[in-house]
Design an enzyme around this catalytic site. Structure first.
Site, short mmCIF file in Angstrom:
data_model
loop_
_atom_site.label_atom_id
_atom_site.label_comp_id
_atom_site.label_asym_id
_atom_site.label_seq_id
_atom_site.Cartn_x
_atom_site.Cartn_y
_atom_site.Cartn_z
N GLU A 88 95.08 59.85 26.57
CA GLU A 88 93.66 58.61 25.85
C GLU A 88 92.59 60.11 26.55
O GLU A 88 91.57 60.12 26.09
CB GLU A 88 93.72 57.64 26.10
CG GLU A 88 94.57 57.51 25.55
CD GLU A 88 94.69 56.70 23.92
OE1 GLU A 88 93.43 57.03 23.17
OE2 GLU A 88 95.73 57.12 23.63
N SER A 461 117.60 -7.50 19.42
CA SER A 461 117.33 -7.78 21.05
C SER A 461 117.17 -7.45 22.50
O SER A 461 116.86 -7.82 23.68
CB SER A 461 119.25 -8.58 21.31
OG SER A 461 119.75 -9.52 19.82
#
Length: 798
Positions: A88, A461
Site C-alpha cells: 500500500e 393453583s
C-alpha cells in the site's frame, strides 16, 4: 524575435505557475482551518460488537454488524506490517502524509486516461478517508484528503497511524481489521500468520471483493505475488522466502464464532436491556457483559424442558414441512440449498434438510448442511410418509423444495419434527434473585418469543399460596377448619349469572384444615378463605410479593389464579417464601466491562436478610414453607419427592381445561418455576396437569442444580411455636384444633380459649363493613412492584 517569444512564453508559464501556487495557497488557507478535529483518532474507539458471557466465561451471544478485535500495533507480526507497507505505501516511513512522487505518477496517468483512475493514496490518506471522507473520486475530495493526511502526520506518530489503519480497514467477509481477518480467513491468531498468509491478507485493502481468496483465488494469488515481489524489492524478505511463500498451499478455514446455544434467551434479554439503555451504541462499544447463568445449569434446564415437550409430542401425527424454498433449475439447486441451510440451526439434534426430489416410489432425496445427499425410504420417512406429495396437505406436503427436519439414529436418518407444545423454566437464587437458569421455549431460533418473561398466562393453583399467606396474616392458622363443600354465588358469574366453581377432581371433603386444603389444592376452600379475608385486603397484601395490580383480579376468582403473570414473576414471588419473607428482584446482568477490560458496572442486588425489604412476616413465610412441604410429600406435587430431599416445598397449578400446567418448587436456596402450555391456548388433555407434566421437568433440572448441596431446610424463626402437630405464630396458638369457617366463609368466634398471651382472638371474620375493609387495606403496606425495584437496580447498574 524568437528570444522575445520565448521570454514571453516563459513569463506566461511562470505567471501561471505563480497564479496556480497562489490559488493553491488560498485553497489551503481556506480549507485547513475547516478540517475536522482529530479527536476520534487520538481517542480511537473502534466499533466492536457487544459480547455476552455466561458466569463460567462461555460466549452466549454476540451482537453487532462489525466483527473486529482491537489489537495494538506491536502485537501485529512484523511480516504482516511489512507486507501491508509493501502493498500500500512503500515510502510510509519517509513521506509527510502524501507521497509526492506517487501523486505525480498518478496525475500523469489520470491526464492520459482523462479520468480519476489512479489515486496514489498513502496509508495516512486512507486513514483520513476511512475516518472522515467519502469514497467519491473527485479532485476536491483528494485535495481534502491530502490536507487531512498532513494534519494527521503532524499530530500522530507513524506507528499510531499504522495501528489505526490495521484495526479500521475493511477486509471482506464482515472482517474489520487484520486481527479479525486472520480469524475469519485462516481461523488463527494474527500473530501466527505465515509470510504467504500475511501477503494474501495484505492484498485485500485494495479491493476486498476482487481479491478475496475464497471467492476469487486466481486474482488473489496474482495480488499475493505482486506483494511478495515488492517485499523482495524492498529487501524485506529473501528470494528463498519469496519462492517458499509462493509455493505454500494455503488452507482457508472459515472461522465460526462458537456461541453456546444453551443460553440464547438469556443473551437476548441482555441485548434488549442494553439496547434500551444505549440504543445502537450498545452494538459498537465492545462491551463485555457477564451474566449470572452457568452453561451447565442452562444445558440441564434446556434438556429437562425439551425432554418433556418431546415426550408429549410423541405419537402426534406429522404436521408437515416447516417451510418451502423455490429451487428453480437443477443446476442451481445445490448452491441455493447450501446457502439456505447455512442460515438454519440444528436444534436438539434435529438437522434441517431440503427435499431435492421425490422418486416414483415416493422415496425422498434430501440435502443436508455441508452438501451431503441422503435418500429416505418409507421406513425413514416413518410418520411423515403420508405427507409425501399429498395434495390434501397443500403447502405443508413433502415435495421438492420442502424444508424438513431429520435426525441421525445410529447411522440411519429419519424424519422428525419439533413439538408444538411449549414451555419455560426459570431458576433463581432465592436470597438474591440472581437467575441461575432460564429457558424461554423449545427452540430460540424458530421463535424468539421468551415465554419465561413475556408469556402472560393464568397461574392457576400456584397462586393459592399467596391467598393462604394473606389468611395467615389475618389470624388464620394452618389448623383452621374450612368447609370444602360446593358453593353457588349469585351475580358472580359472567354477565351477572350464578358462579358455581368446582374442585378439579369433582370431590369434596367437608371440613378440613387449611394445611390439608392447600396440600390437596381444594378450590372451594381457597374461595371461602378469600371471602373471609376480603378481596380488597388480599389484593393489597399479595402486592407485597411483587405482583402488579393488573395481575390481581378484584374478584373471588383471584383465589383460583385467574389473573395473568409470567413464569419469572411467579418465581420471584415464591422467593419470598423461600428466603424468609424478603422481596428480591431477579437479574441476569452481573458485570459489564468495556472494550479495554475495565469494570464499568457491577450489579448490587437486594439480598434477603441484608438490604432487601421485608415483604411478609418471617413466621408467615416459615409456616407456608412447612405447609407446602406437604404438597411435595403427599399432595399434588408428590412426584417431586423423587429427589429424596426433605427440604423441598412447592405448589402445582393447572388451569381450566388443562390449558396451562405449572409447578413452582423451592428450598431455602433455590426457587424454580416450570410452565407448560401451547402458545395458542388449548387443552393438553389428561396429561396436562401440573403434577403430571411440569413436575418431571422440575425434578430433572433440580436433580442437577441441587447435586452436592445438603438439604438443611428452613430455620424456624423466633415467634413460631409447635403444638397439636402444627406450627403457629405465637399469638395465634390455640389449645384446641383450629377455628372453623362456616359455609359463607365467615369464621365464628372460637368456642375455646385462646392462650393468655394471644393478645386477642384470631382474626378471620368476614369483612362486611366498608369502613373495616378500608382499614384492612390501610394496614397493608404496599412495596414497589418487582418491575419498579428492578428498574431502580438497573439504573444504578448503568
Amino acid at each position: 524575435m524568437i528570444k522575445k517569444i520565448m521570454t514571453t512564453c516563459f513569463g506566461l508559464v511562470f505567471g501561471l505557475c505563480v497564479f496556480a501556487v497562489g490559488l493553491l495557497a488560498i485553497a489551503i488557507l481556506a480549507t485547513y482551518p475547516k478540517l475536522p478535529s482529530l479527536d476520534s483518532l487520538q481517542h480511537y474507539q473502534p466499533k466492536m460488537p457487544l459480547t455476552v458471557y455466561s458466569a463460567d466465561g462461555k460466549i452466549i451471544g454476540i451482537y453487532g454488524e462489525q466483527r473486529r478485535e482491537f489489537t495494538k500495533i506491536g502485537d501485529f507480526p512484523e511480516v504482516l506490517r511489512n507486507a501491508v507497507i509493501a502493498a500500500e505505501d512503500k515510502r510510509f516511513y519517509q513521506h509527510w502524509g502524501v507521497d509526492v512522487w506517487g501523486v505525480a505518477r498518478a496525475v500523469v496517468g489520470n491526464i492520459v486516461s482523462g479520468s480519476m483512475q489512479s489515486g496514489a493514496s498513502t496509508i495516512t490518506q486512507q486513514v483520513a478517508k476511512n475516518f472522515y471522507l467519502s469514497s467519491e473520486k473527485t479532485f476536491t475530495r483528494k485535495f481534502n484528503e491530502a490536507l487531512l493526511a498532513y494534519k494527521i502526520e503532524q499530530s500522530l506518530s507513524k506507528d499510531k497511524i499504522l495501528e489505526l489503519y490495521f484495526n479500521q480497514i475493511y477486509l471482506g467477509q464482515r472482517a474489520y481489521g487484520f486481527a479479525s481477518a486472520a480469524q475469519i480467513y485462516f481461523n488463527k491468531d494474527v500473530r501466527d500468520l505465515t509470510l504467504a498468509e500475511a501477503a494474501m491478507l495484505a492484498g485485500l485493502p485494495k479491493a476486498p471483493s476482487a481479491y478475496n481468496p475464497i471467492v476469487n483465488p486466481e486474482r488473489a494469488k496474482l495480488r499475493q505475488k505482486y506483494i511478495l515481489n515488492n517485499m523482495l524489492e524492498e529487501k524485506m524478505i529473501t528470494l528463498q522466502q519469496r519462492d517458499q511463500a509462493l509455493n505454500e498451499e494455503l488452507h482457508y478455514e472459515r472461522f465460526v464464532q462458537k456461541i453456546d446455544q444453551s443460553a440464547l434467551y438469556v443473551a437476548e434479554m441482555v441485548r434488549q436491556e442494553l439496547y434500551e439503555k444505549y440504543g445502537e451504541d450498545a452494538y459498537t462499544q465492545g462491551l463485555k457483559v457477564y451474566t449470572t447463568v452457568r452453561t451447565d445449569h442452562q444445558k440441564a434446564a434446556t434438556e429437562a424442558l425439551r425432554k418433556a415437550l418431546r415426550n408429549f409430542d410423541r405419537g402426534s401425527s406429522y404436521r408437515g414441512a416447516e417451510s418451502y424454498i423455490d429451487l428453480g433449475r437443477d443446476e442451481d439447486a445445490e448452491e441455493a440449498v447450501s446457502q439456505y441451510l447455512s442460515g438454519l440451526y440444528t436444534v436438539d439434534k434435529m438437522v434441517p434438510a431440503v427435499v431435492l426430489d421425490v422418486t416414483k416410489k415416493k422415496n425422498v432425496v434430501i440435502q443436508l448442511p455441508g452438501g451431503k445427499r441422503v435418500t429416505l425410504d418409507r421406513r425413514a420417512l416413518g410418520f411423515a410418509a403420508r405427507a409425501v406429495d399429498n395434495e390434501k396437505m397443500g403447502e405443508d406436503r413433502i415435495r421438492r423444495g420442502a424444508v424438513i427436519r431429520v435426525r441421525n439414529n445410529g447411522g440411519r436418518w429419519a424424519v422428525v419434527q419439533e413439538p408444538l407444545l411449549q414451555g419455560a423454566l426459570v431458576s433463581l437464587d432465592a436470597k438474591t434473585g440472581a437467575v441461575r437458569a432460564l429457558v424461554g421455549g423449545y427452540d430460540f431460533h424458530s421463535k424468539t418469543f421468551n415465554r419465561a418473561t413475556q408469556a402472560m398466562r393464568q397461574p392457576g393453583s400456584t397462586f393459592k399460596p399467596f391467598v393462604y399467606s394473606a389468611a395467615l396474616s389475618k389470624g388464620m392458622t394452618a389448623s383452621t377448619m374450612i368447609n370444602d363443600a360446593p358453593i353457588s354465588l349469585p351475580g358472580k358469574g359472567p354477565n351477572g349469572s350464578v358462579w358455581t366453581p368446582k374442585n378439579s377432581d369433582g370431590r369434596y371433603s367437608g371440613y378440613i384444615t387449611l394445611r390439608q386444603a392447600l396440600t390437596a389444592s381444594k378450590n372451594m376452600v381457597s374461595i371461602r378463605i378469600l371471602m373471609s379475608i376480603g378481596v380488597g385486603y388480599a389484593q393489597q397484601y399479595i402486592r407485597r410479593f411483587g405482583f402488579k395490580p393488573s395481575e390481581l383480579p378484584v374478584s373471588l376468582s383471584m383465589a383460583l389464579g385467574t389473573g395473568e403473570t409470567t413464569p419469572l414473576r411467579i418465581a420471584e414471588a415464591y422467593s419470598v417464601f423461600a428466603n424468609g419473607g424478603y422481596r428480591v428482584s431477579s437479574y441476569v446482568i452481573d458485570k459489564i466491562y468495556d472494550s479495554e477490560g475495565r469494570l464499568r458496572a457491577q450489579m448490587q442486588p437486594l439480598v434477603a436478610g441484608q438490604n432487601a425489604p421485608q415483604a411478609i412476616d418471617p413466621r408467615n413465610a416459615y409456616i407456608m414453607y412447612k405447609i407446602m412441604q406437604d404438597v411435595v410429600r403427599v399432595g399434588t406435587a408428590r412426584g417431586a419427592s423423587a429427589l429424596g430431599r426433605s427440604d423441598i416445598a412447592g405448589k402445582t397449578g393447572t388451569t381450566n381445561d388443562n390449558k396451562d400446567a405449572w409447578f413452582v418448587g423451592f428450598n431455602p436456596d433455590v426457587v424454580t418455576a416450570v410452565y407448560i402450555g401451547f402458545d395458542k391456548p388449548k387443552s393438553m388433555g389428561r396429561a396436562g396437569y401440573g403434577g403430571t407434566i411440569a413436575v418431571p421437568v422440575w425434578v430433572d433440572y433440580m436433580r442437577f442444580a441441587l447435586k452436592g448441596r445438603p438439604g438443611k431446610g428452613m430455620k424456624m424463626p423466633d415467634g413460631v411455636v409447635a403444638g397439636n402437630g402444627e406450627y403457629y405464630m405465637k399469638e395465634h396458638m390455640v389449645t384446641d384444633p383450629g377455628l372453623m369457617l362456616d359455609n359463607g366463609g365467615a369464621a365464628p368466634q372460637p368456642s375455646r380459649r385462646v392462650k393468655e398471651d394471644d393478645g386477642g382472638a384470631a382474626e378471620g371474620g368476614r369483612q362486611e363493613a366498608d369502613d373495616e375493609s378500608r382499614q384492612d387495606m390501610q394496614e397493608t403496606p404496599v412495596l414497589p412492584s418487582n418491575t419498579d425495584s428492578k428498574r431502580q437496580q438497573l439504573d444504578s447498574l448503568f
